[in-house]
Design a protein around this motif. Structure first.
Motif, mmCIF file in Angstrom:
data_model
loop_
_atom_site.group_PDB
_atom_site.id
_atom_site.type_symbol
_atom_site.label_atom_id
_atom_site.label_comp_id
_atom_site.label_asym_id
_atom_site.label_seq_id
_atom_site.Cartn_x
_atom_site.Cartn_y
_atom_site.Cartn_z
ATOM 1 N N ALA A 10 0.983 -1.127 0.154
ATOM 2 C CA ALA A 10 -0.083 0.016 0.006
ATOM 3 C C ALA A 10 0.797 1.216 -0.173
ATOM 4 N N ARG A 11 0.489 1.895 -0.863
ATOM 5 C CA ARG A 11 1.717 3.350 -1.029
ATOM 6 C C ARG A 11 0.857 4.638 -1.274
ATOM 7 N N GLU A 12 1.179 5.742 -0.419
ATOM 8 C CA GLU A 12 0.465 6.724 -0.415
ATOM 9 C C GLU A 12 0.773 7.424 -2.018
ATOM 10 N N THR A 13 2.062 7.226 -2.502
ATOM 11 C CA THR A 13 2.524 7.846 -3.732
ATOM 12 C C THR A 13 1.601 7.131 -4.880
ATOM 13 N N ALA A 14 0.963 6.120 -4.682
ATOM 14 C CA ALA A 14 -0.027 5.435 -5.710
ATOM 15 C C ALA A 14 -1.464 5.981 -5.750
ATOM 16 N N SER A 66 -3.017 0.455 -9.567
ATOM 17 C CA SER A 66 -4.112 0.125 -8.964
ATOM 18 C C SER A 66 -3.957 -0.810 -7.682
ATOM 19 N N TYR A 67 -2.994 -1.648 -7.600
ATOM 20 C CA TYR A 67 -2.910 -2.693 -6.438
ATOM 21 C C TYR A 67 -2.391 -1.702 -5.235
ATOM 22 N N SER A 68 -1.635 -0.903 -5.386
ATOM 23 C CA SER A 68 -0.894 -0.254 -4.235
ATOM 24 C C SER A 68 -2.109 0.981 -3.908
ATOM 25 N N SER A 69 -2.599 1.492 -4.835
ATOM 26 C CA SER A 69 -3.563 2.700 -4.565
ATOM 27 C C SER A 69 -4.769 1.942 -3.976
ATOM 28 N N SER A 70 -5.165 0.965 -4.237
ATOM 29 C CA SER A 70 -6.295 0.239 -3.652
ATOM 30 C C SER A 70 -5.947 -0.375 -2.248
ATOM 31 N N LYS A 71 -4.952 -0.816 -2.002
ATOM 32 C CA LYS A 71 -4.604 -1.155 -0.671
ATOM 33 C C LYS A 71 -4.273 -0.183 0.234
ATOM 34 N N TYR A 72 -3.828 1.140 -0.438
ATOM 35 C CA TYR A 72 -3.800 2.456 0.475
ATOM 36 C C TYR A 72 -5.370 2.892 0.941
ATOM 37 N N ALA A 73 -6.149 2.883 -0.200
ATOM 38 C CA ALA A 73 -7.501 3.282 0.082
ATOM 39 C C ALA A 73 -8.041 2.470 1.232
ATOM 40 N N THR A 74 -7.843 0.853 1.154
ATOM 41 C CA THR A 74 -8.031 0.118 2.376
ATOM 42 C C THR A 74 -7.686 0.585 3.683
ATOM 43 N N ASP A 75 -6.393 0.996 3.755
ATOM 44 C CA ASP A 75 -5.939 1.291 4.826
ATOM 45 C C ASP A 75 -6.419 2.695 5.603
ATOM 46 N N LEU A 76 -6.669 3.745 4.361
ATOM 47 C CA LEU A 76 -7.274 4.879 4.845
ATOM 48 C C LEU A 76 -8.838 4.776 5.591
ATOM 49 N N THR A 77 -9.631 3.700 4.681
ATOM 50 C CA THR A 77 -10.847 3.517 5.040
ATOM 51 C C THR A 77 -10.853 2.933 6.571
ATOM 52 N N TYR A 83 -14.947 -2.222 15.362
ATOM 53 C CA TYR A 83 -13.559 -1.915 15.328
ATOM 54 C C TYR A 83 -12.900 -2.546 13.862
ATOM 55 N N SER A 84 -12.078 -1.794 13.389
ATOM 56 C CA SER A 84 -11.368 -2.225 12.136
ATOM 57 C C SER A 84 -9.972 -2.143 12.100
ATOM 58 N N SER A 85 -9.314 -3.341 11.668
ATOM 59 C CA SER A 85 -7.975 -3.482 11.628
ATOM 60 C C SER A 85 -7.414 -3.879 10.265
ATOM 61 N N VAL A 86 -6.162 -3.644 9.828
ATOM 62 C CA VAL A 86 -5.573 -4.125 8.545
ATOM 63 C C VAL A 86 -4.423 -5.010 8.829
ATOM 64 N N VAL A 87 -4.379 -5.811 7.883
ATOM 65 C CA VAL A 87 -3.156 -6.879 8.112
ATOM 66 C C VAL A 87 -2.490 -7.065 6.410
ATOM 67 N N CYS A 88 -1.213 -7.532 6.636
ATOM 68 C CA CYS A 88 -0.452 -7.932 5.428
ATOM 69 C C CYS A 88 -0.102 -9.066 5.739
ATOM 70 N N ASP A 107 -2.588 9.504 6.308
ATOM 71 C CA ASP A 107 -2.810 10.909 6.719
ATOM 72 C C ASP A 107 -4.529 10.680 7.006
ATOM 73 N N GLU A 108 -4.613 10.960 8.406
ATOM 74 C CA GLU A 108 -6.030 10.995 8.898
ATOM 75 C C GLU A 108 -7.017 12.128 8.212
ATOM 76 N N GLU A 109 -6.509 13.007 7.894
ATOM 77 C CA GLU A 109 -7.448 14.100 7.029
ATOM 78 C C GLU A 109 -7.778 13.613 5.785
ATOM 79 N N THR A 110 -6.675 12.596 4.907
ATOM 80 C CA THR A 110 -7.255 12.343 3.704
ATOM 81 C C THR A 110 -8.048 11.049 3.880
ATOM 82 N N ALA A 111 -7.835 10.489 4.918
ATOM 83 C CA ALA A 111 -8.968 9.225 5.266
ATOM 84 C C ALA A 111 -10.158 9.931 5.428
#
Ligand SMILES: NC(=O)C1=CN([C@@H]2O[C@H](COP(=O)(O)OP(=O)(O)OC[C@H]3O[C@@H](n4cnc5c(N)ncnc54)[C@H](OP(=O)(O)O)[C@@H]3O)[C@@H](O)[C@H]2O)C=CC1
Ligand SMILES: CC(C)CCC[C@@H](C)[C@H]1CC[C@H]2C3=CC[C@H]4[C@H](C)C(=O)CC[C@]4(C)[C@H]3CC[C@]12C
Length: 300
Positions: free
Chosen positions: A141-145, A159-170, A184-189, A272-276
């Motif tokens: 997951a990458r912010e730059t993507a 799209s992969y790194s972007s969608s995983k970053y969107a998942t983290d934000l969500t 409660y929500s958590s993310v794993v790799c 970034d919580e604001e982006t989230a």
């Protein structure tokens, strides 16, 4: 096809009783998802496990293979193609009819976050005990993507790194919004796992040839978990944790040592919580527009 994807419930599967925990796993037909199902039943054989898969045959095969190892387990299936809004809405409606609540939802088939979760809100929020969402993200997951102005990544190449970053934000924003309602929500790799996903990157025989090298690399790279069983370590660990004890800004990584010992490593996420918050607003807007077309699939 879409109609067939609505929902298949094996007739023999009993409806879960009041006290049993209900666990839904998406992408349960293979790889990390299927290994996770088996491991969850090793942890607690009384759960009601619902396998969410897009293909009826693979779904039934997965159910049978889980039952072969745990014959007394309660295992049902729901058909859903997460790439189709109609299919997601039908499956969510079916789940709302079948279950009074969902205790754990493992969002393991990796696609953009909305609206799968919102459609299950009534089963996840306001229950006696907290409910849990556990997303399979990635260290990739990458912010730059990711770009807020193109959050569906229509114009990008990653799209992969972007969608995983969107998942983290969500996940981060859902904790802010819904912890007080008991969600409660958590993310794993899962680390690098040999699965259909990696077999699309290199052919199976090549991975097999590379396996001795990868076992050696594992002495230095602990995220080379390599098997779906090892990759599900963080998912299973989270199953056993109290949600209040977890950090919403941490991603939990499955790791395997050079000698094959599994463990979990928490790592702070670069979100970034604001982006989230802004992504959440955009997802709500997208959902509103999309759902206007499918009024008949929503419970009023
Ligand atoms: N393998 C790895 O090295 C890594 C994997 N991950 C993540 O782990 C998760 C699991 O991947 P993994 O087990 O490796 O891969 P697999 O390809 O083995 O499993 C993916 C699962 O998701 C299902 N799926 C895919 N698309 C959809 C869809 N549109 N609707 C419903 N189900 C769908 C597949 O169903 P079907 O059987 O029908 O294809 C399958 O059950 C993914 O989110 C992936 O991004 C993260 C980091 C590394
Ligand atoms: C000798 C071998 C190690 C050579 C294999 C080379 C590459 C094809 C792979 C090496 C590392 C792999 C990956 C690492 C991280 C994964 C990530 C966490 C994810 O979510 C998706 C898959 C990975 C990017 C994966 C892809 C293949 C490699 C680059």
């Amino acid at each position: 096809m879409a109609a067939a994807a609505a929902a298949a419930v094996p007739v023999a599967t009993p409806t879960p009783g009041r006290m049993e925990r209900v666990v839904l796993v998406t992408g349960a037909s293979g790889g990390v998802g299927l290994a996770l199902c088996r491991r969850l039943l090793e942890e607690d054989g009384r759960i009601h496990l619902c396998l969410a898969c897009r293909n009826a045959q693979r779904s039934e095969a997965a159910r049978e293979s889980v039952l072969a190892a745990h014959p007394a387990a309660q295992v049902s299936t729901v058909e859903v193609d997460l790439g189709s809004l109609v299919s997601v809405l039908r499956a969510a409606r079916d789940l709302r009819r079948r279950f009074q609540r969902l205790d754990f939802v493992y969002l393991n088939a990796g696609i953009m976050p909305n609206p799968q979760v919102r459609q299950l809100e009534s089963l996840l929020c306001g229950n006696e005990k907290p409910s849990r969402l556990i997303w399979t993200s990635s260290s990739n997951a990458r912010e730059t993507a990711f770009s807020l102005s193109d959050y569906q990544h229509a114009k990008g190449q990653e799209s992969y790194s972007s969608s995983k970053y969107a998942t983290d934000l969500t996940s981060v924003v859902l904790n802010r919004k819904l912890n007080k309602q008991g969600l409660y929500s958590s993310v794993v790799c899962p680390g690098l796992v040999m699965s259909n996903m990696t077999y699309r990157i290199l052919p199976v025989f090549l991975w097999k040839l590379l396996m001795p090298i990868m076992w050696l690399i594992r002495f230095f790279a602990k995220t080379y978990t390599l098997t779906p069983y090892n990759g599900a370590e963080a998912h299973v660990w989270l199953f056993k944790q109290k949600p209040e004890s977890l950090d919403a800004l941490v991603k939990y990584h499955s790791c395997t040592s050079g000698l094959g010992k599994n463990y979990v490593e928490p790592r702070k996420m670069d979100v970034d919580e604001e982006t989230a918050e802004k992504l959440y607003e955009k997802l709500l807007e997208l959902e509103k527009q999309a759902l206007e077309k499918y009024d008949d699939l929503l419970d009023k």
